[in-house]
Design a protein around this motif. Structure first.
Motif, PDB file in Angstrom:
ATOM      1  N   CYS A  69       0.872  -1.144  -0.021  1.00 16.24           N
ATOM      2  CA  CYS A  69      -0.108   0.211   0.214  1.00 16.24           C
ATOM      3  C   CYS A  69       0.890   1.168   0.088  1.00 16.24           C
ATOM      4  CB  CYS A  69      -0.793  -0.045   1.467  1.00 16.24           C
ATOM      5  SG  CYS A  69      -2.137  -1.311   1.114  1.00 16.24           S
ATOM      6  N   GLN A  73       0.735   4.044  -3.089  1.00 20.53           N
ATOM      7  CA  GLN A  73       0.579   5.699  -2.639  1.00 20.53           C
ATOM      8  C   GLN A  73       1.732   6.349  -2.995  1.00 20.53           C
ATOM      9  OE1 GLN A  73      -2.488   7.011  -2.194  1.00 20.53           O
ATOM     10  NE2 GLN A  73      -1.419   8.724  -2.381  1.00 20.53           N
ATOM     11  N   GLU A 119      -3.040   3.093  -8.837  1.00 20.42           N
ATOM     12  CA  GLU A 119      -4.403   3.635  -8.409  1.00 20.42           C
ATOM     13  C   GLU A 119      -5.344   2.398  -7.915  1.00 20.42           C
ATOM     14  OE1 GLU A 119      -6.960   5.938 -11.200  1.00 20.42           O
ATOM     15  OE2 GLU A 119      -5.192   6.828 -11.810  1.00 20.42           O
ATOM     16  N   VAL A 120      -5.188   1.368  -8.338  1.00 17.06           N
ATOM     17  CA  VAL A 120      -6.217   0.148  -8.369  1.00 17.06           C
ATOM     18  C   VAL A 120      -5.917  -0.106  -6.738  1.00 17.06           C
ATOM     19  CG1 VAL A 120      -6.817  -2.044  -8.433  1.00 17.06           C
ATOM     20  CG2 VAL A 120      -6.890  -0.441 -10.656  1.00 17.06           C
ATOM     21  N   ALA A 122      -3.911   1.351  -4.253  1.00 17.65           N
ATOM     22  CA  ALA A 122      -4.062   2.459  -3.354  1.00 17.65           C
ATOM     23  C   ALA A 122      -5.618   2.457  -2.906  1.00 17.65           C
ATOM     24  CB  ALA A 122      -3.714   3.610  -3.894  1.00 17.65           C
ATOM     25  N   ALA A 123      -6.569   2.431  -3.980  1.00 17.19           N
ATOM     26  CA  ALA A 123      -7.979   2.506  -3.783  1.00 17.19           C
ATOM     27  C   ALA A 123      -8.343   1.185  -2.801  1.00 17.19           C
ATOM     28  CB  ALA A 123      -8.895   2.488  -4.852  1.00 17.19           C
ATOM     29  N   ALA A 124      -7.964  -0.006  -3.231  1.00 12.90           N
ATOM     30  CA  ALA A 124      -8.080  -1.286  -2.357  1.00 12.90           C
ATOM     31  C   ALA A 124      -7.469  -1.045  -0.943  1.00 12.90           C
ATOM     32  CB  ALA A 124      -7.565  -2.502  -3.086  1.00 12.90           C
ATOM     33  N   CYS A 125      -6.620  -0.237  -0.768  1.00  8.84           N
ATOM     34  CA  CYS A 125      -5.944  -0.144   0.437  1.00  8.84           C
ATOM     35  C   CYS A 125      -6.917   0.792   1.386  1.00  8.84           C
ATOM     36  CB  CYS A 125      -4.596   0.298   0.585  1.00  8.84           C
ATOM     37  SG  CYS A 125      -3.373  -0.791  -0.102  1.00  8.84           S
ATOM     38  N   ALA A 126      -7.310   1.710   0.965  1.00  3.59           N
ATOM     39  CA  ALA A 126      -8.277   2.803   1.500  1.00  3.59           C
ATOM     40  C   ALA A 126      -9.405   2.110   2.041  1.00  3.59           C
ATOM     41  CB  ALA A 126      -8.571   4.052   0.645  1.00  3.59           C
ATOM     42  N   GLU A 127     -10.023   0.961   0.924  1.00  9.35           N
ATOM     43  CA  GLU A 127     -11.329   0.403   1.402  1.00  9.35           C
ATOM     44  C   GLU A 127     -10.833  -0.870   2.613  1.00  9.35           C
ATOM     45  OE1 GLU A 127     -12.736  -1.572  -1.818  1.00  9.35           O
ATOM     46  OE2 GLU A 127     -12.947   0.194  -2.954  1.00  9.35           O
ATOM     47  N   THR A 132      -1.468   4.580   3.999  1.00  4.13           N
ATOM     48  CA  THR A 132      -0.144   4.616   3.200  1.00  4.13           C
ATOM     49  C   THR A 132       0.702   5.730   3.478  1.00  4.13           C
ATOM     50  OG1 THR A 132      -1.779   6.250   1.721  1.00  4.13           O
ATOM     51  CG2 THR A 132      -1.926   3.761   1.053  1.00  4.13           C
TER      52      THR A 132
END
Length: 133
Positions: A69, A73, A119-120, A122-127, A132
């Motif tokens: 992650c 980022q 992008e993919v 980082a978005a999964a990490c946020a979810e 990050t």
């Protein structure tokens, strides 16, 4: 940044899901996870070292995910869309897990098997609530 379509997106999604999930049933946590920060060190123009620390009842794949992650980022912050995993050393010391990971970052999808669409990921990490950089 090249546009990805059809099979490429499915492949990236499959890689992301496989790398972020465990096939083992999760054990009950005895201690909550505490993400204790990320240290980054630029080794070359496109080669970056990440050192992350995770305290608590963590599994190896959770520590590895934290480093992944951070790499995703960081690539975005630097204006790059992709990263490629080079190596990760994991160790546990006194209840603290430490990952020492190296990734290359690039504007185009690099060669190799362990690539990340920043992008993919980082978005999964946020979810998933994984911090990050």
């Amino acid at each position: 940044m090249p546009k990805l379509h059809g099979a490429h997106l499915l492949c990236l999604a499959a890689i992301l899901v496989a790398s972020c999930t465990s096939t083992d049933a999760p054990a009950a946590r005895t201690e909550a996870l505490r993400y204790e920060g990320v240290e980054t060190r630029l080794l070359d123009d496109d080669l970056v070292n990440f050192r992350v620390q995770l305290r608590g009842d963590a599994a190896r794949d959770e520590v590895d995910a934290y480093a992944r992650c951070a790499a995703a980022q960081y690539a975005l912050i630097r204006g790059f869309g992709f990263a490629r995993h080079v190596r990760t050393n994991l160790r546990e010391q006194g209840g603290v897990w430490i990952a020492d990971a190296v990734y290359t970052i690039s504007p185009a999808l690099p060669r190799g098997l362990q690539t990340l669409d920043a992008e993919v990921v980082a978005a999964a990490c946020a979810e998933q609530g994984i911090p990050t950089v």
